[in-house]
Design an enzyme around this catalytic site. Structure first.
Site, PDB file in Angstrom:
ATOM      1  N   ASN A   1     -10.648  -2.917   7.841  1.00  0.00           N
ATOM      2  CA  ASN A   1      -9.259  -2.807   7.387  1.00  0.00           C
ATOM      3  C   ASN A   1      -8.792  -1.363   7.579  1.00  0.00           C
ATOM      4  O   ASN A   1      -9.429  -0.433   7.097  1.00  0.00           O
ATOM      5  CB  ASN A   1      -9.179  -3.203   5.901  1.00  0.00           C
ATOM      6  CG  ASN A   1      -7.746  -3.387   5.440  1.00  0.00           C
ATOM      7  OD1 ASN A   1      -6.867  -2.601   5.781  1.00  0.00           O
ATOM      8  ND2 ASN A   1      -7.513  -4.416   4.656  1.00  0.00           N
TER       9      ASN A   1
ATOM     10  N   HIS B   1      -7.889 -14.729   6.107  1.00  0.00           N
ATOM     11  CA  HIS B   1      -9.000 -13.796   6.317  1.00  0.00           C
ATOM     12  C   HIS B   1      -9.656 -13.480   4.984  1.00  0.00           C
ATOM     13  O   HIS B   1      -8.996 -13.396   3.955  1.00  0.00           O
ATOM     14  CB  HIS B   1      -8.504 -12.518   6.991  1.00  0.00           C
ATOM     15  CG  HIS B   1      -7.283 -11.923   6.363  1.00  0.00           C
ATOM     16  ND1 HIS B   1      -6.022 -12.444   6.555  1.00  0.00           N
ATOM     17  CD2 HIS B   1      -7.129 -10.870   5.536  1.00  0.00           C
ATOM     18  CE1 HIS B   1      -5.142 -11.729   5.887  1.00  0.00           C
ATOM     19  NE2 HIS B   1      -5.788 -10.762   5.239  1.00  0.00           N
TER      20      HIS B   1
ATOM     21  N   HIS C   1     -11.629 -10.846   2.647  1.00  0.00           N
ATOM     22  CA  HIS C   1     -11.833  -9.411   2.451  1.00  0.00           C
ATOM     23  C   HIS C   1     -13.212  -9.209   1.834  1.00  0.00           C
ATOM     24  O   HIS C   1     -13.579  -9.916   0.894  1.00  0.00           O
ATOM     25  CB  HIS C   1     -10.793  -8.836   1.477  1.00  0.00           C
ATOM     26  CG  HIS C   1      -9.401  -8.825   2.013  1.00  0.00           C
ATOM     27  ND1 HIS C   1      -8.882  -7.750   2.690  1.00  0.00           N
ATOM     28  CD2 HIS C   1      -8.414  -9.751   1.968  1.00  0.00           C
ATOM     29  CE1 HIS C   1      -7.639  -8.013   3.041  1.00  0.00           C
ATOM     30  NE2 HIS C   1      -7.322  -9.230   2.615  1.00  0.00           N
TER      31      HIS C   1
END
Ligand SMILES: [Zn+2]
Length: 162
Positions: A51, A121, A123
């Site tokens: 990220n 998605h 994390h």
């Protein structure tokens, strides 16, 4: 995760304005751009990337290759591929950056906090004892980018050796 300070995430708003889907863009990009895109690993049905606006050092995201925001419509093979890659990411993070724990999760829908709601998605955010006071020292954008590159190198090496 709300109590983690991440002032560089202000940049997120302008980055989000880029056209198209981040995950599809990174998936389609050339392998020589993996460093620039912070892409760490490709599987036939899933990808893992860092990220760019992390909540903590080593904050990874794992997405199916297919552009979908609907977890309930995913098939068994695709689900397994994504979760197997999540598992592998946890192993590599454990070996590479030695966290004390993880936050692991998915935000489904804008209302739930998904920045990119159309392409789901997971994390994976490494956590260390006392880390709420750790990341603000990296608040400078240039330092964050250097830190991201070093973390990328470390994790790519971890994936390649495991
Ligand atoms: Zn997509």
């Amino acid at each position: 995760m709300d109590h983690l300070h991440a002032p560089w995430r202000m940049e997120y708003i302008s980055a989000e304005a880029q056209p198209g889907c981040l995950f599809c863009r990174v998936r389609e990009a050339r392998p020589e751009d993996d460093r620039a895109n912070l892409l760490i690993w490709r599987e036939p049905e899933a990808i893992a990337l860092l990220n760019r606006f992390p909540y903590n050092s080593g904050h990874l995201m794992v997405a199916p290759r297919r552009h979908t925001g609907d977890l309930t419509a995913m098939g068994d093979a695709e689900l397994l591929a994504v979760l197997a890659l999540v598992q592998r990411c946890l192993r590599v993070l454990a070996d590479s950056v030695h966290p004390d724990g993880f936050n692991l999760g998915v935000n489904l829908g804008k209302v739930a906090g998904a920045g990119i709601a159309d392409h789901l998605h997971f994390h994976a955010v490494p956590r260390w004892d006392g880390d709420t006071n750790f990341m603000p020292v990296l608040a400078d954008v240039k330092v964050v980018n250097e830190h991201l590159e070093r973390t990328w190198e470390k994790l790519v090496a971890g994936f390649s050796s495991g």
